[in-house]
Design an enzyme around this catalytic site. Structure first.
Site, PDB file in Angstrom:
ATOM      1  N   HIS A 207       0.985  -1.104  -0.063  1.00  0.00           N
ATOM      2  CA  HIS A 207       0.249  -0.110  -0.086  1.00  0.00           C
ATOM      3  C   HIS A 207       0.962   1.149  -0.007  1.00  0.00           C
ATOM      4  O   HIS A 207       2.220   1.189   0.483  1.00  0.00           O
ATOM      5  CB  HIS A 207      -1.022  -0.025   1.077  1.00  0.00           C
ATOM      6  CG  HIS A 207      -2.054  -0.950   1.095  1.00  0.00           C
ATOM      7  ND1 HIS A 207      -3.365  -0.547   1.298  1.00  0.00           N
ATOM      8  CD2 HIS A 207      -1.982  -2.269   0.755  1.00  0.00           C
ATOM      9  CE1 HIS A 207      -4.080  -1.752   1.099  1.00  0.00           C
ATOM     10  NE2 HIS A 207      -3.353  -2.768   0.690  1.00  0.00           N
ATOM     11  N   CYS A 238      -7.784  -1.184   3.624  1.00  0.00           N
ATOM     12  CA  CYS A 238      -8.226  -2.336   4.331  1.00  0.00           C
ATOM     13  C   CYS A 238      -9.366  -1.719   5.223  1.00  0.00           C
ATOM     14  O   CYS A 238      -9.052  -0.681   6.244  1.00  0.00           O
ATOM     15  CB  CYS A 238      -7.382  -3.088   5.202  1.00  0.00           C
ATOM     16  SG  CYS A 238      -7.783  -4.320   6.202  1.00  0.00           S
TER      17      CYS A 238
END
Length: 298
Positions: A207, A238
């Site tokens: 990420h 997430c």
């Protein structure tokens, strides 16, 4: 530099799961069909989780049944349990992806189970999926840091990887769930991982919270990794990891790799068209550098 790099596109699942703007089933199908036509060889199209877990993906079965399958593209889905596997098999998914965290707190918030409770459940899913002739992929989240516990012991990661491989998993994706990894840490982690497992069975999932995802990918390539997860336009994050921004952007990764002379088999123009399509549907600019450039010249 003629080496082939493989991109695992996770946008339709990991990208959309955290978006507030609900995308219609038909629009998801259209988008996945565009991704299929771009040259991607792998698309994670949805997640067969309970409807109340991730409302954005509550139409998983309709999406999986509705897409146009293209020869040479592997269509995968996240499967949390045996009930989810029933739907994945009904949809004839090519690959079953199981998932868990390396940190106890994140695993409990994400899966509502302890790590020790999760492993037997995943073993059952893997066994049934293998019996059905499906390939298996395992995600290990919070490898480089946990939003609740901070640093994660790499030996916990290695133990989980050993377990997942013993269940018949073909590939494990190591996740930087909250985007805290840096190239030196990536090198340190991969040095230990590669002492235990073949690099060809390891993928990386970064990420871009702190803008280091591309640098982390380059370090991974230096370490012999050739498979990377990414989400078109940088979509995602997430739901159970506070502060986690989007995945590294597929269009940025592909552009960087092509500029460096690596092969991906992906058509950047078609990828861009797919990015424009989904940007218009979520009604906000995508995060990738390639889309920022495109949006600025309109």
């Amino acid at each position: 530099m003629e080496q082939k790099m493989t991109i695992r596109e996770v946008g339709p699942r990991d990208g959309l799961q955290n978006e507030k703007e609900i995308i219609s089933t038909e629009q998801k199908i259209q988008w996945i069909n565009q991704l299929s036509d771009s040259g991607l060889s792998y698309i994670e199209i949805t997640s067969f989780v309970a409807r109340n877990w991730i409302p954005q993906l509550s139409d998983s079965l309709s999406v999986a049944k509705g897409i146009k399958r293209k020869k040479g593209v592997r269509y995968a889905a996240l499967v949390p349990n045996l009930k989810g596997l029933e739907h994945a098999l009904e949809a004839d998914i090519d690959e079953v992806n199981v998932f868990m965290s390396a940190s106890e707190t994140h695993n409990q918030k994400n899966i509502n189970k302890t790590i020790s409770q999760t492993l037997p459940a995943l073993k059952s899913v893997c066994s049934e999926a293998t019996a059905a002739g499906k390939t298996l992929r395992g995600y290990v989240s919070t490898v480089f840091g946990c939003p609740y516990e901070g640093k994660v012991d790499i030996h916990k990661v290695l133990t989980i990887c050993h377990e997942l491989f013993s269940y018949g998993v073909d590939e494990i994706s190591l996740g930087d769930t909250i985007g805290v990894a840096n190239p030196r840490q990536v090198e340190d982690v991969l040095e230990l991982v590669q002492k235990e497992f073949d690099s060809s069975k390891i993928a990386m999932h970064f990420h871009d919270t702190h803008g280091m995802a591309l640098a982390n990918i380059l370090k991974s390539i230096d370490m012999g990794i050739t498979v990377f997860d990414s989400s078109l336009g940088g979509l995602g994050g997430c739901p159970y990891a506070p502060g986690a921004s989007g995945n590294v952007a597929t269009d940025d990764v592909v552009h960087m790799l092509h500029q460096m002379g690596y092969k991906t088999g992906i058509d950047e123009a078609k990828l861009h068209a797919a990015a424009v399509f989904i940007q218009n549907r979520i009604r906000k600019p995508l995060r990738s550098h390639q889309m920022a450039i495109s949006n600025s010249v309109k």
